[in-house]
Scaffold this active site. Structure first.
Site, PDB file in Angstrom:
ATOM      1  CB  ALA A 119     -70.011  96.836   6.606  1.00 39.75           C
ATOM      2  CB  THR A 136     -65.080  98.022   6.137  1.00 34.89           C
ATOM      3  OG1 THR A 136     -64.836  98.381   4.778  1.00 34.89           O
ATOM      4  CG2 THR A 136     -66.217  97.036   6.218  1.00 34.89           C
ATOM      5  CE1 TYR A 191     -66.455  98.411  10.530  1.00 32.04           C
ATOM      6  CE2 TYR A 191     -65.058  97.452  12.232  1.00 32.04           C
ATOM      7  CZ  TYR A 191     -65.844  97.303  11.114  1.00 32.04           C
ATOM      8  OH  TYR A 191     -66.029  96.054  10.573  1.00 32.04           O
ATOM      9  CE  LYS A 223     -70.165  95.575  11.285  1.00 32.92           C
ATOM     10  NZ  LYS A 223     -70.834  95.291   9.971  1.00 32.92           N
ATOM     11  CD1 TRP A 231     -58.294  91.480  12.887  1.00 33.49           C
ATOM     12  CD2 TRP A 231     -56.334  90.418  12.717  1.00 33.49           C
ATOM     13  NE1 TRP A 231     -57.513  91.866  13.946  1.00 33.49           N
ATOM     14  CE2 TRP A 231     -56.310  91.220  13.863  1.00 33.49           C
ATOM     15  CE3 TRP A 231     -55.222  89.644  12.413  1.00 33.49           C
ATOM     16  CZ2 TRP A 231     -55.199  91.291  14.724  1.00 33.49           C
ATOM     17  CZ3 TRP A 231     -54.121  89.696  13.259  1.00 33.49           C
ATOM     18  CH2 TRP A 231     -54.111  90.524  14.389  1.00 33.49           C
TER      19      TRP A 231
HETATM   20  N1  LIG Z   1     -62.657  93.751   6.718  1.00 34.18           N
HETATM   21  C1  LIG Z   1     -62.444  93.302   7.961  1.00 34.18           C
HETATM   22  O1  LIG Z   1     -61.283  93.153   8.392  1.00 34.18           O
HETATM   23  C2  LIG Z   1     -63.600  92.936   8.841  1.00 34.18           C
HETATM   24  C3  LIG Z   1     -63.342  92.511  10.151  1.00 34.18           C
HETATM   25  C4  LIG Z   1     -64.412  92.148  10.975  1.00 34.18           C
HETATM   26  C5  LIG Z   1     -65.700  92.205  10.478  1.00 34.18           C
HETATM   27  N2  LIG Z   1     -65.916  92.635   9.213  1.00 34.18           N
HETATM   28  C6  LIG Z   1     -67.308  92.717   8.750  1.00 34.18           C
HETATM   29  O2  LIG Z   1     -67.486  91.771   7.704  1.00 34.18           O
HETATM   30  C7  LIG Z   1     -68.437  92.266   6.765  1.00 34.18           C
HETATM   31  C8  LIG Z   1     -67.855  92.225   5.361  1.00 34.18           C
HETATM   32  O3  LIG Z   1     -66.713  93.066   5.330  1.00 34.18           O
HETATM   33  P1  LIG Z   1     -65.715  93.104   4.085  1.00 34.18           P
HETATM   34  O4  LIG Z   1     -64.366  92.874   4.615  1.00 34.18           O
HETATM   35  O5  LIG Z   1     -66.232  92.249   2.971  1.00 34.18           O
HETATM   36  O6  LIG Z   1     -65.836  94.650   3.715  1.00 34.18           O
HETATM   37  P2  LIG Z   1     -65.510  95.401   2.359  1.00 34.18           P
HETATM   38  O7  LIG Z   1     -64.604  94.570   1.508  1.00 34.18           O
HETATM   39  O8  LIG Z   1     -65.112  96.775   2.740  1.00 34.18           O
HETATM   40  O9  LIG Z   1     -66.918  95.429   1.632  1.00 34.18           O
HETATM   41  C9  LIG Z   1     -67.963  96.198   2.115  1.00 34.18           C
HETATM   42  C10 LIG Z   1     -68.843  96.515   0.945  1.00 34.18           C
HETATM   43  O10 LIG Z   1     -69.879  97.349   1.433  1.00 34.18           O
HETATM   44  C11 LIG Z   1     -70.134  98.295   0.431  1.00 34.18           C
HETATM   45  N3  LIG Z   1     -70.736  99.506   0.918  1.00 34.18           N
HETATM   46  C12 LIG Z   1     -70.179 100.446   1.719  1.00 34.18           C
HETATM   47  N4  LIG Z   1     -71.040 101.460   1.883  1.00 34.18           N
HETATM   48  C13 LIG Z   1     -72.143 101.148   1.176  1.00 34.18           C
HETATM   49  C14 LIG Z   1     -73.366 101.809   0.920  1.00 34.18           C
HETATM   50  N5  LIG Z   1     -73.642 103.007   1.444  1.00 34.18           N
HETATM   51  N6  LIG Z   1     -74.289 101.191   0.146  1.00 34.18           N
HETATM   52  C15 LIG Z   1     -74.023  99.995  -0.415  1.00 34.18           C
HETATM   53  N7  LIG Z   1     -72.876  99.321  -0.239  1.00 34.18           N
HETATM   54  C16 LIG Z   1     -71.954  99.898   0.560  1.00 34.18           C
HETATM   55  C17 LIG Z   1     -68.800  98.613  -0.164  1.00 34.18           C
HETATM   56  O11 LIG Z   1     -69.015  99.144  -1.439  1.00 34.18           O
HETATM   57  P3  LIG Z   1     -67.854  99.882  -2.277  1.00 34.18           P
HETATM   58  O12 LIG Z   1     -67.012  98.732  -2.777  1.00 34.18           O
HETATM   59  O13 LIG Z   1     -68.595 100.581  -3.326  1.00 34.18           O
HETATM   60  O14 LIG Z   1     -67.155 100.746  -1.288  1.00 34.18           O
HETATM   61  C18 LIG Z   1     -68.112  97.266  -0.159  1.00 34.18           C
HETATM   62  O15 LIG Z   1     -68.297  96.600  -1.389  1.00 34.18           O
HETATM   63  C19 LIG Z   1     -68.824  93.650   7.262  1.00 34.18           C
HETATM   64  O16 LIG Z   1     -69.988  93.563   8.038  1.00 34.18           O
HETATM   65  C20 LIG Z   1     -67.669  94.050   8.147  1.00 34.18           C
HETATM   66  O17 LIG Z   1     -68.048  95.011   9.125  1.00 34.18           O
HETATM   67  C21 LIG Z   1     -64.913  92.979   8.365  1.00 34.18           C
END
Ligand SMILES: NC(=O)c1ccc[n+]([C@@H]2O[C@H](COP(=O)([O-])OP(=O)(O)OC[C@H]3O[C@@H](n4cnc5c(N)ncnc54)[C@H](OP(=O)(O)O)[C@@H]3O)[C@@H](O)[C@H]2O)c1
Length: 298
Positions: free
Chosen positions: A64, A66, A129, A133, A154
């Site tokens: 995503a 993010t 964002y 989503k 979070w």
């Molecule tokens: N983080 C939060 O607080 C939060 C809260 C609510 C919901 N969510 C949701 O939970 C899910 C997982 O989030 P997370 O916290 O694990 O996020 P994260 O740690 O930011 O990981 C997202 C991953 O997506 C990859 N990505 C971004 N753009 C891309 C692209 N164009 N092609 C391929 N890969 C790509 C990133 O790669 P790079 O490492 O290369 O950048 C990263 O490894 C997401 O759907 C997010 O929206 C997250």
């Protein structure tokens, strides 16, 4: 005769959640974990090729865009990754009969509520964002594919970019941390989210397909960023953790003042319920330091 194992395609394999998913799902199938180098979700053709090459029974999309504040200036990119790519994954899953598992966020809500949001609560994102989503959720729902969209909030862990690691770094550098105390939500350890996802996958494709739809996957309890910071730092005199108002910490993206997610629908459908966020934080903090090798990532 042994039954063939399902192939499980995980995207975003270097992200917080994706990394944990690749590990947790290995017990339930042959995991193909793709990071950004493996497939760029902003490249529609490459995404279709990657899915068809893997021919998975499950597609678990943890990739995503993010960067909540940066998204305000990169709307097209946020929508390409958070809305167009899930639409493509949904279409590919529909075409091949794969089951799609996707993640979304409490930031689809405006935060005006004061009781936990359930899955039917009206959405009204405050930032790009959240809009992107929400568009991803809607594209998946419109496709008619057998999919689970799991909203969470979070997310933190011992790798990547997150509040826990930022607070730990700042705690070592500063005597005082000024933290927003008027945004309420629920911290979620990425390991617990991955284990819950694996417990869903373990119930099998038919069970999941029958109960496809939108669910909230979130720890119990609630806190503020201030409360979360205090729990991370622990009961120490230094650094002092000082509560401040959002108005004193301006950011490019507005954030909801309240984002607690009600989780009874997930419990009723799959019998899955996460414990209180504090106990998950303690489990996370008790983990050894992260390994440097990333051998699970293709
Ligand atoms: N983080 C939060 O607080 C939060 C809260 C609510 C919901 N969510 C949701 O939970 C899910 C997982 O989030 P997370 O916290 O694990 O996020 P994260 O740690 O930011 O990981 C997202 C991953 O997506 C990859 N990505 C971004 N753009 C891309 C692209 N164009 N092609 C391929 N890969 C790509 C990133 O790669 P790079 O490492 O290369 O950048 C990263 O490894 C997401 O759907 C997010 O929206 C997250």
């Amino acid at each position: 005769m042994t039954r063939a194992r399902d192939t499980i395609l995980v995207t975003g394999a270097r992200g917080q959640l994706g990394y944990e998913l690749a590990a947790a799902l290995a017990a339930h199938g042959d995991v193909i974990a793709l990071d950004r180098a493996g497939v760029d979700l902003a490249d529609a053709d490459a995404l279709v090729r990657a899915v068809r090459a893997a021919a998975p029974a499950w597609i678990v999309n943890a990739a995503a865009y993010t960067a909540v504040d940066r998204a305000e200036a990169e709307r097209d990119r946020a929508f390409a990754i958070n809305a167009a790519a899930p639409a493509i994954l949904a279409e590919e899953a529909r075409r091949s009969g794969a089951i799609l598992i996707h993640y979304s966020t409490d930031y689809v809500f405006d935060g005006a509520a004061r009781v936990p949001y359930d899955e039917r609560a009206p959405t009204a994102p405050l930032n790009v964002y959240g809009e992107s989503k929400l568009a991803g959720e809607q594209a998946i729902a419109a496709s008619g594919v057998a999919a689970l969209t799991l909203r969470t909030s979070w997310v933190y862990g011992l790798r990547g970019i997150n509040f826990l690691l930022t607070i730990r770094r700042l705690a070592a550098e500063r005597d005082e941390l000024r933290i927003v105390a008027d945004q309420t939500g629920v911290p979620n350890w990425c390991r617990a989210l991955a284990e819950a996802t694996a417990a869903i996958v373990a119930q099998g494709r038919d069970a999941v397909a029958e109960r496809a739809g939108l669910y909230h996957l979130c720890a119990a309890g609630e806190t503020t960023w201030y409360g979360f910071a205090r729990a991370i730092v622990g009961d120490v005199p230094v650094p002092r953790v000082v509560p401040i108002a959002t108005a004193h910490y301006p950011t490019p993206a507005r954030r909801p003042a309240y984002g607690v997610l009600a989780t009874s629908r997930l419990r009723q459908a799959f019998g899955i319920e996460l414990p209180d966020w504090r106990s998950l934080l303690q489990r996370c903090l008790a983990e050894p330091a992260e390994p440097t090798a990333q051998k699970r990532v293709a």
